[in-house]
Structures are given as structure tokens and as C-alpha cells.
Design a protein around this motif. Structure first.
Motif, PDB file in Angstrom:
ATOM      1  N   LYS A 186      63.160  13.269 -34.450  1.00  0.00           N
ATOM      2  CA  LYS A 186      64.132  14.171 -35.053  1.00  0.00           C
ATOM      3  C   LYS A 186      65.231  14.532 -34.049  1.00  0.00           C
ATOM      4  O   LYS A 186      66.411  14.557 -34.400  1.00  0.00           O
ATOM      5  CB  LYS A 186      63.430  15.442 -35.562  1.00  0.00           C
ATOM      6  N   CYS A 187      64.855  14.768 -32.815  1.00  0.00           N
ATOM      7  CA  CYS A 187      65.844  15.061 -31.769  1.00  0.00           C
ATOM      8  C   CYS A 187      66.781  13.877 -31.565  1.00  0.00           C
ATOM      9  O   CYS A 187      67.995  14.060 -31.410  1.00  0.00           O
ATOM     10  CB  CYS A 187      65.156  15.422 -30.460  1.00  0.00           C
ATOM     11  N   LEU A 188      66.225  12.668 -31.562  1.00  0.00           N
ATOM     12  CA  LEU A 188      67.051  11.471 -31.423  1.00  0.00           C
ATOM     13  C   LEU A 188      68.053  11.372 -32.574  1.00  0.00           C
ATOM     14  O   LEU A 188      69.233  11.046 -32.356  1.00  0.00           O
ATOM     15  CB  LEU A 188      66.178  10.218 -31.398  1.00  0.00           C
ATOM     16  N   ASP A 189      67.602  11.664 -33.783  1.00  0.00           N
ATOM     17  CA  ASP A 189      68.495  11.631 -34.947  1.00  0.00           C
ATOM     18  C   ASP A 189      69.608  12.662 -34.815  1.00  0.00           C
ATOM     19  O   ASP A 189      70.764  12.386 -35.142  1.00  0.00           O
ATOM     20  CB  ASP A 189      67.703  11.884 -36.240  1.00  0.00           C
ATOM     21  N   ILE A 190      69.265  13.837 -34.341  1.00  0.00           N
ATOM     22  CA  ILE A 190      70.262  14.895 -34.191  1.00  0.00           C
ATOM     23  C   ILE A 190      71.314  14.500 -33.155  1.00  0.00           C
ATOM     24  O   ILE A 190      72.515  14.676 -33.378  1.00  0.00           O
ATOM     25  CB  ILE A 190      69.580  16.232 -33.827  1.00  0.00           C
ATOM     26  N   VAL A 191      70.869  13.963 -32.021  1.00  0.00           N
ATOM     27  CA  VAL A 191      71.819  13.542 -30.990  1.00  0.00           C
ATOM     28  C   VAL A 191      72.716  12.423 -31.532  1.00  0.00           C
ATOM     29  O   VAL A 191      73.934  12.430 -31.310  1.00  0.00           O
ATOM     30  CB  VAL A 191      71.087  13.098 -29.696  1.00  0.00           C
ATOM     31  N   ALA A 192      72.128  11.490 -32.283  1.00  0.00           N
ATOM     32  CA  ALA A 192      72.927  10.405 -32.870  1.00  0.00           C
ATOM     33  C   ALA A 192      73.936  10.963 -33.870  1.00  0.00           C
ATOM     34  O   ALA A 192      75.092  10.515 -33.911  1.00  0.00           O
ATOM     35  CB  ALA A 192      72.014   9.392 -33.545  1.00  0.00           C
ATOM     36  N   THR A 204      69.901  10.740 -25.093  1.00  0.00           N
ATOM     37  CA  THR A 204      69.386   9.616 -25.882  1.00  0.00           C
ATOM     38  C   THR A 204      68.440   8.761 -25.043  1.00  0.00           C
ATOM     39  O   THR A 204      67.350   8.399 -25.503  1.00  0.00           O
ATOM     40  CB  THR A 204      70.551   8.753 -26.412  1.00  0.00           C
ATOM     41  N   ILE A 205      68.836   8.474 -23.823  1.00  0.00           N
ATOM     42  CA  ILE A 205      67.984   7.674 -22.930  1.00  0.00           C
ATOM     43  C   ILE A 205      66.656   8.393 -22.671  1.00  0.00           C
ATOM     44  O   ILE A 205      65.580   7.799 -22.769  1.00  0.00           O
ATOM     45  CB  ILE A 205      68.716   7.361 -21.601  1.00  0.00           C
ATOM     46  N   SER A 213      74.146  15.072 -21.061  1.00  0.00           N
ATOM     47  CA  SER A 213      75.178  14.410 -21.850  1.00  0.00           C
ATOM     48  C   SER A 213      74.452  13.749 -23.025  1.00  0.00           C
ATOM     49  O   SER A 213      73.240  13.497 -22.953  1.00  0.00           O
ATOM     50  CB  SER A 213      75.918  13.367 -21.017  1.00  0.00           C
ATOM     51  N   CYS A 214      75.175  13.456 -24.081  1.00  0.00           N
ATOM     52  CA  CYS A 214      74.537  12.833 -25.246  1.00  0.00           C
ATOM     53  C   CYS A 214      73.892  11.497 -24.877  1.00  0.00           C
ATOM     54  O   CYS A 214      72.797  11.183 -25.354  1.00  0.00           O
ATOM     55  CB  CYS A 214      75.551  12.652 -26.372  1.00  0.00           C
ATOM     56  N   GLU A 215      74.533  10.742 -24.009  1.00  0.00           N
ATOM     57  CA  GLU A 215      73.983   9.457 -23.590  1.00  0.00           C
ATOM     58  C   GLU A 215      72.691   9.641 -22.794  1.00  0.00           C
ATOM     59  O   GLU A 215      71.702   8.936 -23.007  1.00  0.00           O
ATOM     60  CB  GLU A 215      75.006   8.664 -22.753  1.00  0.00           C
ATOM     61  N   LYS A 249      64.484   8.493 -25.881  1.00  0.00           N
ATOM     62  CA  LYS A 249      63.909   7.171 -26.185  1.00  0.00           C
ATOM     63  C   LYS A 249      62.752   6.859 -25.241  1.00  0.00           C
ATOM     64  O   LYS A 249      61.715   6.337 -25.666  1.00  0.00           O
ATOM     65  CB  LYS A 249      64.983   6.083 -26.100  1.00  0.00           C
ATOM     66  N   ARG A 250      62.922   7.200 -23.967  1.00  0.00           N
ATOM     67  CA  ARG A 250      61.846   6.979 -22.993  1.00  0.00           C
ATOM     68  C   ARG A 250      60.624   7.836 -23.351  1.00  0.00           C
ATOM     69  O   ARG A 250      59.493   7.357 -23.321  1.00  0.00           O
ATOM     70  CB  ARG A 250      62.324   7.300 -21.582  1.00  0.00           C
ATOM     71  N   ASN A 251      60.872   9.096 -23.703  1.00  0.00           N
ATOM     72  CA  ASN A 251      59.768   9.981 -24.096  1.00  0.00           C
ATOM     73  C   ASN A 251      59.060   9.465 -25.346  1.00  0.00           C
ATOM     74  O   ASN A 251      57.829   9.544 -25.448  1.00  0.00           O
ATOM     75  CB  ASN A 251      60.272  11.402 -24.331  1.00  0.00           C
TER      76      ASN A 251
END
Length: 183
Positions: free
Chosen positions: A69-75, A127-128, A122-124, A131-133
Motif C-alpha cells: 500500500k505504501c508503494l502504491d501511495i508513493v507511485a 520506492t527503493i 525522496s520519492c525515489e 521494494k527492498r523491504n
């Protein structure tokens, strides 16, 4: 010992399948009651480990959707930033109370790391990190599922061994009773 020669998995001892109860009792220098007590204690230890592993599995299974969900929000934030429009979001202020917010363009997000720690990324970078988590959580879950399967196999082997030792003892008592002179 165990089928496939494994003696333990990540600290969980493998249960030995007992083919010949008499040999097992002789080799371990135990009487039937001591052997049964040992096996029951081992079974209880397996149950305790199983409870801990199941709790870890529940935690990971709850954590993975949160990370996704966090990844989706950042995207979504990045997509809105690229399009130049503001993001309108509803969020929970406290239980049952919601508010609407207008999120302007931002180059960073704050991530809750736990233990009362929040960091700005930063958003990047976010995201990194996310994704690693997510990869680590999924890998940990796979290992945990394999550990639980190994543990369940050990519980089954131990239960079968307990039954075999008990049945062997019953059979030996019947033989002794049949052999003793009747009065």
C-alpha cells in the motif's frame, strides 16, 4: 534419524522415526515411561516453537500488504507530481473521524519506520527502500512457511513414535501376562 538425513532446521531438532522400539529403548537407555515422557516433552517444545512461528507468520502477512500500500501511495504521488495536479486524499484523524487533504507537489515522503521513528525520503529513495523491504518480507515469509512445514513433519513423526512406543508397551504387557502362570 530423520528421513533425508536432516538433523535440524534453523535450530529445530529433527525427530527420529523409530522403526524398532526395542532397539530404540536399548540405544537410548530409557524405559518405556521415560521414553514416553521424553517424547511428550519434545512434542510440547515443538508446539511452543510452532506458536512462535505462527505469530511471526501473522505479523509478516500483515506487514506485506502495508508495504504494498505504501508503494502504491508513493507511485500515486509521483504520478500526480508528473501530471502537475494536486492529490486529494481522505485520511483517518482518529477512530471514525476522517478528514480530506489536498497534497501539493512534493519531492519527498515521510515513512514510518517503527519504534516512534519517521524519516523523510525522496520519492525515489522511498520506492527503493519499500521494494527492498517487500522483497525481504516475502523471502522471510517463504522461509517461515518452510520452517512451519518442517516443524509439522517433526510433530507428526513424534506423535507416531509416541504411539509406536505405547503400543509396543501394551503388546509387551500382554505377552508377559499370557506367559505368567494363571492362578
Amino acid at each position: 534419524m530423520a528421513a533425508s538425513g536432516v538433523t535440524e532446521r534453523r535450530g529445530i531438532p529433527a525427530a527420529a522415526f523409530v522403526e524398532d522400539v526395542q532397539s530404540y529403548l536399548n540405544e537410548s537407555a530409557l524405559d518405556v515411561n521415560s521414553a514416553l515422557a521424553f517424547l511428550q516433552e519434545r512434542l510440547q517444545q515443538y508446539r511452543v516453537v510452532e506458536m512462535k512461528l505462527l505469530a511471526q507468520q501473522r505479523d509478516l502477512q500483515a506487514k506485506i500488504p502495508d508495504i504494498e500500500k505504501c508503494l502504491d501511495i508513493v507511485a500515486t504521488l509521483q504520478a500526480k507530481k508528473d501530471s502537475g495536479e494536486a492529490l486529494i486524499a481522505d485520511f483517518e484523524v482518529s477512530e471514525g473521524i476522517y478528514s480530506r487533504a489536498r497534497i501539493e507537489e512534493s519531492d519527498s515522503v515521510c515513512l514510518w519506520l517503527g519504534a516512534n521513528v519517521m524519516l523523510e525520503y525522496s520519492c525515489e529513495e522511498a520506492t527503493i527502500l519499500l521494494k527492498r523491504n517487500l522483497e525481504n518480507a516475502k523471502a522471510s515469509l517463504e522461509v517461515l512457511v518452510a520452517d512451519l512445514q518442517f516443524l509439522r513433519d517433526q510433530v507428526t513423526i513424534t506423535q507416531v513414535t509416541i504411539a509406536r512406543v505405547y503400543n509396543w508397551d501394551v503388546h509387551q504387557r500382554k505377552l508377559r501376562q499370557a506367559a505368567s502362570p494363571k492362578e
